[in-house]
Design an enzyme around this catalytic site. Structure first.
Site, PDB file in Angstrom:
ATOM      1  N   ASP A  16       0.886  -1.159   0.000  1.00  0.00           N
ATOM      2  CA  ASP A  16       0.000   0.000   0.000  1.00  0.00           C
ATOM      3  C   ASP A  16       0.934   1.221   0.000  1.00  0.00           C
ATOM      4  O   ASP A  16       2.073   1.126   0.460  1.00  0.00           O
ATOM      5  CB  ASP A  16      -0.870  -0.046   1.263  1.00  0.00           C
ATOM      6  CG  ASP A  16      -1.697   1.207   1.438  1.00  0.00           C
ATOM      7  OD1 ASP A  16      -2.321   1.651   0.465  1.00  0.00           O
ATOM      8  OD2 ASP A  16      -1.695   1.753   2.558  1.00  0.00           O
ATOM      9  N   LYS A  74     -10.882  -1.264  -1.668  1.00  0.00           N
ATOM     10  CA  LYS A  74     -10.647  -2.113  -0.505  1.00  0.00           C
ATOM     11  C   LYS A  74     -11.844  -1.925   0.447  1.00  0.00           C
ATOM     12  O   LYS A  74     -12.336  -0.802   0.544  1.00  0.00           O
ATOM     13  CB  LYS A  74      -9.353  -1.693   0.224  1.00  0.00           C
ATOM     14  CG  LYS A  74      -8.102  -1.787  -0.648  1.00  0.00           C
ATOM     15  CD  LYS A  74      -6.925  -1.099   0.039  1.00  0.00           C
ATOM     16  CE  LYS A  74      -5.721  -1.008  -0.909  1.00  0.00           C
ATOM     17  NZ  LYS A  74      -4.579  -0.280  -0.338  1.00  0.00           N
ATOM     18  N   ASP A 121      -1.510  -0.439   6.138  1.00  0.00           N
ATOM     19  CA  ASP A 121      -1.697   0.274   7.412  1.00  0.00           C
ATOM     20  C   ASP A 121      -3.173   0.432   7.782  1.00  0.00           C
ATOM     21  O   ASP A 121      -3.471   0.944   8.865  1.00  0.00           O
ATOM     22  CB  ASP A 121      -1.054   1.667   7.356  1.00  0.00           C
ATOM     23  CG  ASP A 121      -1.841   2.608   6.461  1.00  0.00           C
ATOM     24  OD1 ASP A 121      -2.175   2.199   5.324  1.00  0.00           O
ATOM     25  OD2 ASP A 121      -2.133   3.734   6.879  1.00  0.00           O
TER      26      ASP A 121
HETATM   27  C1  BG6 Z   1      -5.864   5.822   0.115  1.00  0.00           C
HETATM   28  C2  BG6 Z   1      -5.824   6.739   1.328  1.00  0.00           C
HETATM   29  O1  BG6 Z   1      -4.593   5.289  -0.109  1.00  0.00           O
HETATM   30  O2  BG6 Z   1      -6.301   6.530  -1.039  1.00  0.00           O
HETATM   31  C3  BG6 Z   1      -7.189   7.372   1.517  1.00  0.00           C
HETATM   32  O3  BG6 Z   1      -5.460   6.006   2.474  1.00  0.00           O
HETATM   33  C4  BG6 Z   1      -7.626   8.086   0.233  1.00  0.00           C
HETATM   34  O4  BG6 Z   1      -7.138   8.280   2.601  1.00  0.00           O
HETATM   35  C5  BG6 Z   1      -7.603   7.108  -0.941  1.00  0.00           C
HETATM   36  O5  BG6 Z   1      -8.935   8.621   0.388  1.00  0.00           O
HETATM   37  C6  BG6 Z   1      -7.965   7.759  -2.264  1.00  0.00           C
HETATM   38  O6  BG6 Z   1      -6.982   8.690  -2.592  1.00  0.00           O
HETATM   39  P1  BG6 Z   1      -7.063   9.796  -3.731  1.00  0.00           P
HETATM   40  O7  BG6 Z   1      -5.665  10.322  -3.802  1.00  0.00           O
HETATM   41  O8  BG6 Z   1      -7.467   9.090  -4.996  1.00  0.00           O
HETATM   42  O9  BG6 Z   1      -8.076  10.802  -3.308  1.00  0.00           O
HETATM   43 MG    MG Z   2      -2.781   3.130   3.568  1.00  0.00          MG
END
Ligand code: BG6
Ligand code: MG
Length: 215
Positions: free
Chosen positions: A9, A145, A170
């Site tokens: 991740d 997920k 995490d």
């Molecule tokens: C995950 C984060 O990896 O990505 C989340 O832990 C986040 O907090 C999600 O909302 C989506 O991310 P993004 O950058 O597409 O808004």
């Molecule tokens: Mg994460």
């Protein structure tokens, strides 16, 4: 286990982007006139962008139409992108680079399995793209997920069977996704929230390849 691939991740494992997500979500909450705390932000880790917005609106007790939600998520993302555009390799979390190097020197493949649609930009900022044989992010998947899609696609892109892969996560949703994918999982963080992981460590400095093979 016969370890052939590791799927990481990104947010919260390789880099601490939660602080930037928090700044952007808090700014949005401020504009809508309610408080959003770091404690509230915990529930957003590993959760997709739109699902995060739903949680934020719930915290504020605010209802919005679908088109307004898309607009709000776009505003938040524009701020977030501005924050992460300044990221440098100094923000790589301790132990990540060392572990990636030693895995690769043993011929073990490495991949990113992230929900974020901004993963590519972050990897470019921290100059880590070259350390991965496959990068699966939010632009490549349909189901977030705890659905296993992101990790199954990571294994597929490395041409490996799920049972030969280990996931590093995490967030609770990510641990569930790894289990659903039939993969062993290293939880990064606190044992109480990540109890379903195969093992839990505070960060990537604590991991040896022998430990991974013994899982
Ligand atoms: C995950 C984060 O990896 O990505 C989340 O832990 C986040 O907090 C999600 O909302 C989506 O991310 P993004 O950058 O597409 O808004
Ligand atoms: Mg994460």
């Amino acid at each position: 286990m016969d370890l052939k691939g590791c799927i990481f991740d990104l947010d919260g494992v390789i880099v601490d982007t939660a602080k930037y997500h928090f700044l952007a979500w808090k700014r949005l909450a401020d504009e809508m006139g309610f408080d959003f705390t770091e404690h509230d932000n915990e529930a957003l880790k590993g959760v997709s962008r739109m699902a995060s917005l739903e949680i934020l609106l719930h915290v504020g007790g605010v209802k919005k139409a679908e088109d307004e939600k898309i607009e709000l998520a776009t505003i938040k993302n524009n701020w977030y992108v501005e924050y992460i555009s300044h990221m440098t390799p100094e923000e790589i979390l301790p132990g990540s680079l060392e572990l990636l190097r030693s895995l690769r020197s043993e011929g073990i493949l490495t991949a990113i399995g992230s929900a974020s649609r901004n993963a590519g930009m972050i990897l470019d900022g921290i100059k880590l793209r070259d350390m991965f044989d496959a990068i699966v992010d939010g632009n490549k998947i349909h189901t977030a997920k705890p659905d296993p899609e992101v990790f199954l696609k990571g294994a597929e892109e490395m041409r490996l069977a799920p049972e030969n892969c280990i996931v590093f996560e995490d967030a609770r949703a990510g641990i569930e996704a790894a289990i659903a994918a039939g993969m062993r999982c290293v939880g990064i963080g606190k044992p109480d929230t990540l109890a379903r992981a195969s093992i839990v460590v505070p960060d990537l400095r604590q991991i040896t390849i022998q430990q991974l093979r013994n899982l």
